[in-house]
Motif scaffolding. Structure first.
Motif, PDB file in Angstrom:
ATOM      1  N   ALA A 203      50.049  23.494  31.020  1.00  0.00           N
ATOM      2  CA  ALA A 203      50.545  23.633  32.392  1.00  0.00           C
ATOM      3  C   ALA A 203      50.104  22.480  33.292  1.00  0.00           C
ATOM      4  O   ALA A 203      48.968  22.005  33.202  1.00  0.00           O
ATOM      5  CB  ALA A 203      50.074  24.950  32.989  1.00  0.00           C
ATOM      6  N   ASP A 204      51.021  22.057  34.176  1.00  0.00           N
ATOM      7  CA  ASP A 204      50.643  21.127  35.240  1.00  0.00           C
ATOM      8  C   ASP A 204      49.781  21.852  36.262  1.00  0.00           C
ATOM      9  O   ASP A 204      48.761  21.323  36.714  1.00  0.00           O
ATOM     10  CB  ASP A 204      51.897  20.575  35.919  1.00  0.00           C
ATOM     11  N   ARG A 205      50.209  23.054  36.638  1.00  0.00           N
ATOM     12  CA  ARG A 205      49.453  23.877  37.578  1.00  0.00           C
ATOM     13  C   ARG A 205      49.505  25.327  37.109  1.00  0.00           C
ATOM     14  O   ARG A 205      50.352  25.702  36.285  1.00  0.00           O
ATOM     15  CB  ARG A 205      50.039  23.775  38.997  1.00  0.00           C
ATOM     16  N   ALA A 206      48.592  26.128  37.653  1.00  0.00           N
ATOM     17  CA  ALA A 206      48.541  27.532  37.233  1.00  0.00           C
ATOM     18  C   ALA A 206      48.042  28.410  38.369  1.00  0.00           C
ATOM     19  O   ALA A 206      47.349  27.951  39.290  1.00  0.00           O
ATOM     20  CB  ALA A 206      47.635  27.691  36.009  1.00  0.00           C
ATOM     21  N   TYR A 207      48.424  29.678  38.287  1.00  0.00           N
ATOM     22  CA  TYR A 207      47.964  30.712  39.210  1.00  0.00           C
ATOM     23  C   TYR A 207      47.321  31.835  38.398  1.00  0.00           C
ATOM     24  O   TYR A 207      47.803  32.167  37.308  1.00  0.00           O
ATOM     25  CB  TYR A 207      49.132  31.287  40.015  1.00  0.00           C
ATOM     26  N   VAL A 208      46.266  32.400  38.939  1.00  0.00           N
ATOM     27  CA  VAL A 208      45.608  33.553  38.318  1.00  0.00           C
ATOM     28  C   VAL A 208      45.975  34.789  39.124  1.00  0.00           C
ATOM     29  O   VAL A 208      45.774  34.834  40.342  1.00  0.00           O
ATOM     30  CB  VAL A 208      44.076  33.382  38.279  1.00  0.00           C
ATOM     31  N   LEU A 209      46.536  35.774  38.448  1.00  0.00           N
ATOM     32  CA  LEU A 209      46.969  37.010  39.085  1.00  0.00           C
ATOM     33  C   LEU A 209      46.068  38.144  38.626  1.00  0.00           C
ATOM     34  O   LEU A 209      45.888  38.359  37.420  1.00  0.00           O
ATOM     35  CB  LEU A 209      48.428  37.298  38.714  1.00  0.00           C
ATOM     36  N   GLU A 210      45.483  38.860  39.589  1.00  0.00           N
ATOM     37  CA  GLU A 210      44.609  39.997  39.282  1.00  0.00           C
ATOM     38  C   GLU A 210      45.027  41.188  40.135  1.00  0.00           C
ATOM     39  O   GLU A 210      45.013  41.106  41.372  1.00  0.00           O
ATOM     40  CB  GLU A 210      43.143  39.640  39.558  1.00  0.00           C
ATOM     41  N   THR A 211      45.416  42.269  39.466  1.00  0.00           N
ATOM     42  CA  THR A 211      45.833  43.520  40.120  1.00  0.00           C
ATOM     43  C   THR A 211      46.716  43.275  41.343  1.00  0.00           C
ATOM     44  O   THR A 211      46.475  43.803  42.423  1.00  0.00           O
ATOM     45  CB  THR A 211      44.608  44.386  40.500  1.00  0.00           C
ATOM     46  N   GLY A 212      47.738  42.450  41.137  1.00  0.00           N
ATOM     47  CA  GLY A 212      48.729  42.239  42.180  1.00  0.00           C
ATOM     48  C   GLY A 212      48.411  41.176  43.201  1.00  0.00           C
ATOM     49  O   GLY A 212      49.201  40.955  44.131  1.00  0.00           O
ATOM     50  N   ASP A 213      47.277  40.492  43.063  1.00  0.00           N
ATOM     51  CA  ASP A 213      46.879  39.436  44.003  1.00  0.00           C
ATOM     52  C   ASP A 213      46.673  38.120  43.261  1.00  0.00           C
ATOM     53  O   ASP A 213      46.117  38.104  42.156  1.00  0.00           O
ATOM     54  CB  ASP A 213      45.567  39.799  44.708  1.00  0.00           C
ATOM     55  N   ILE A 214      47.086  37.022  43.868  1.00  0.00           N
ATOM     56  CA  ILE A 214      46.741  35.706  43.339  1.00  0.00           C
ATOM     57  C   ILE A 214      45.347  35.356  43.823  1.00  0.00           C
ATOM     58  O   ILE A 214      45.097  35.271  45.023  1.00  0.00           O
ATOM     59  CB  ILE A 214      47.771  34.642  43.771  1.00  0.00           C
ATOM     60  N   ASP A 226      36.899  25.667  34.574  1.00  0.00           N
ATOM     61  CA  ASP A 226      36.192  26.591  35.461  1.00  0.00           C
ATOM     62  C   ASP A 226      35.480  27.665  34.640  1.00  0.00           C
ATOM     63  O   ASP A 226      36.112  28.397  33.879  1.00  0.00           O
ATOM     64  CB  ASP A 226      37.197  27.231  36.424  1.00  0.00           C
ATOM     65  N   ASN A 227      34.174  27.770  34.807  1.00  0.00           N
ATOM     66  CA  ASN A 227      33.398  28.710  33.994  1.00  0.00           C
ATOM     67  C   ASN A 227      33.810  30.155  34.199  1.00  0.00           C
ATOM     68  O   ASN A 227      33.837  30.948  33.256  1.00  0.00           O
ATOM     69  CB  ASN A 227      31.898  28.550  34.291  1.00  0.00           C
ATOM     70  N   SER A 228      34.149  30.523  35.439  1.00  0.00           N
ATOM     71  CA  SER A 228      34.540  31.909  35.689  1.00  0.00           C
ATOM     72  C   SER A 228      35.872  32.237  35.008  1.00  0.00           C
ATOM     73  O   SER A 228      36.070  33.356  34.509  1.00  0.00           O
ATOM     74  CB  SER A 228      34.645  32.173  37.201  1.00  0.00           C
ATOM     75  N   ILE A 229      36.778  31.266  34.972  1.00  0.00           N
ATOM     76  CA  ILE A 229      38.048  31.460  34.264  1.00  0.00           C
ATOM     77  C   ILE A 229      37.809  31.523  32.763  1.00  0.00           C
ATOM     78  O   ILE A 229      38.377  32.364  32.057  1.00  0.00           O
ATOM     79  CB  ILE A 229      39.051  30.333  34.601  1.00  0.00           C
ATOM     80  N   ARG A 230      36.942  30.657  32.265  1.00  0.00           N
ATOM     81  CA  ARG A 230      36.628  30.650  30.835  1.00  0.00           C
ATOM     82  C   ARG A 230      36.048  31.978  30.416  1.00  0.00           C
ATOM     83  O   ARG A 230      36.413  32.559  29.377  1.00  0.00           O
ATOM     84  CB  ARG A 230      35.668  29.513  30.508  1.00  0.00           C
ATOM     85  N   ASP A 231      35.143  32.509  31.209  1.00  0.00           N
ATOM     86  CA  ASP A 231      34.498  33.783  30.869  1.00  0.00           C
ATOM     87  C   ASP A 231      35.493  34.944  30.897  1.00  0.00           C
ATOM     88  O   ASP A 231      35.452  35.834  30.049  1.00  0.00           O
ATOM     89  CB  ASP A 231      33.355  34.089  31.845  1.00  0.00           C
TER      90      ASP A 231
END
Length: 237
Positions: A203-214, A226-231
């Motif tokens: 991906a060129d860019r990405a969004y993280v979606l959690e329970t209906g929120d970006i 990003d360590n939090s994303i990796r975990d």
């Protein structure tokens, strides 16, 4: 960056349950943009809202035009096509028949033939299975067929919902290589994917979606680092 898709304050309800909470995102022309998250985060709901299969509140603009109230089949005509979660091929129909259904809004026979050749070049396995019933094919072959069918409408924006679901690691790698090639041929791609490592790598860019929120956004490389994303998402990718 020229935006091909702009979503502002998008909300979707299932009855009284709010599945998407006023999310906003942008997809630029020529990009691969990934939407990652766990099951139930709202990824597929977002795709259905973009393609017109789910009523939404907020604004969806495609190439500058407000399409929030435009019906799904008219969105296909505008240049949005989706390969759905679960593939959704027609099992009793041949590969050829499934592919030609993807061009149902088109009348340009010569261009349809050109696009069919393009799809068969991208997915040589489909050429080998051209007269075979889709229901007799493997999961990976059906995924290729679903993507090929979506390309037959000659979309400007291709929506891919969980293209790697249920596939072997080697085939997942192949699918994402083809996604990159599709982008290189001029089609913008928005991909929903649980295999976060593959999605963020491409991906060129990405969004993280959690329970209906970006909750996060950035380049694919930034989120991979990003360590939090990796975990949260890369432990089993």
């Amino acid at each position: 960056m020229t935006a091909i898709l702009e979503i502002r304050d998008l909300s979707v309800y299932y009855g009284r349950i709010k599945a998407l909470h006023d999310i906003s995102l942008t997809v630029g022309e020529g990009e691969i943009v990934a939407l990652i998250g766990t099951n139930g985060a709202g990824k597929t709901t977002t795709m259905k809202a973009i393609s017109g299969l789910r009523a939404a509140h907020g604004t969806i603009r495609f190439q500058g035009k407000d399409i929030t109230k435009v019906k799904a089949h008219h969105r296909v005509g505008l240049g949005i096509s989706q390969s759905p979660e679960g593939r959704g091929v027609f099992p009793g129909m041949t590969v050829r028949e499934n592919l030609m259904l993807g061009a149902f809004t088109r009348k340009d026979k010569a261009a349809i033939a050109t696009d069919l050749d393009r799809v068969l070049h991208l997915f040589p396995r489909l050429k080998e299975r051209f007269t075979q019933a889709a229901g007799t094919m493997s999961g990976g072959e059906q995924q290729m067929l679903a993507m090929g069918r979506a390309l037959m409408s000659r979309p400007k924006l291709l929506l891919l919902d969980e293209p790697s679901m249920g596939l072997a690691p080697m085939l997942i790698q192949q699918i994402f290589e083809i996604i990159t090639e599709i982008r290189e041929q001029g089609t913008t791609v928005l991909v929903v994917e649980q295999n976060a490592k593959q999605a963020l790598t491409r991906a060129d860019r990405a969004y993280v979606l959690e329970t209906g929120d970006i909750t996060r956004t950035g380049t694919g490389a930034e989120l991979l680092a990003d360590n939090s994303i990796r975990d949260a998402y890369l432990g089993v990718a």
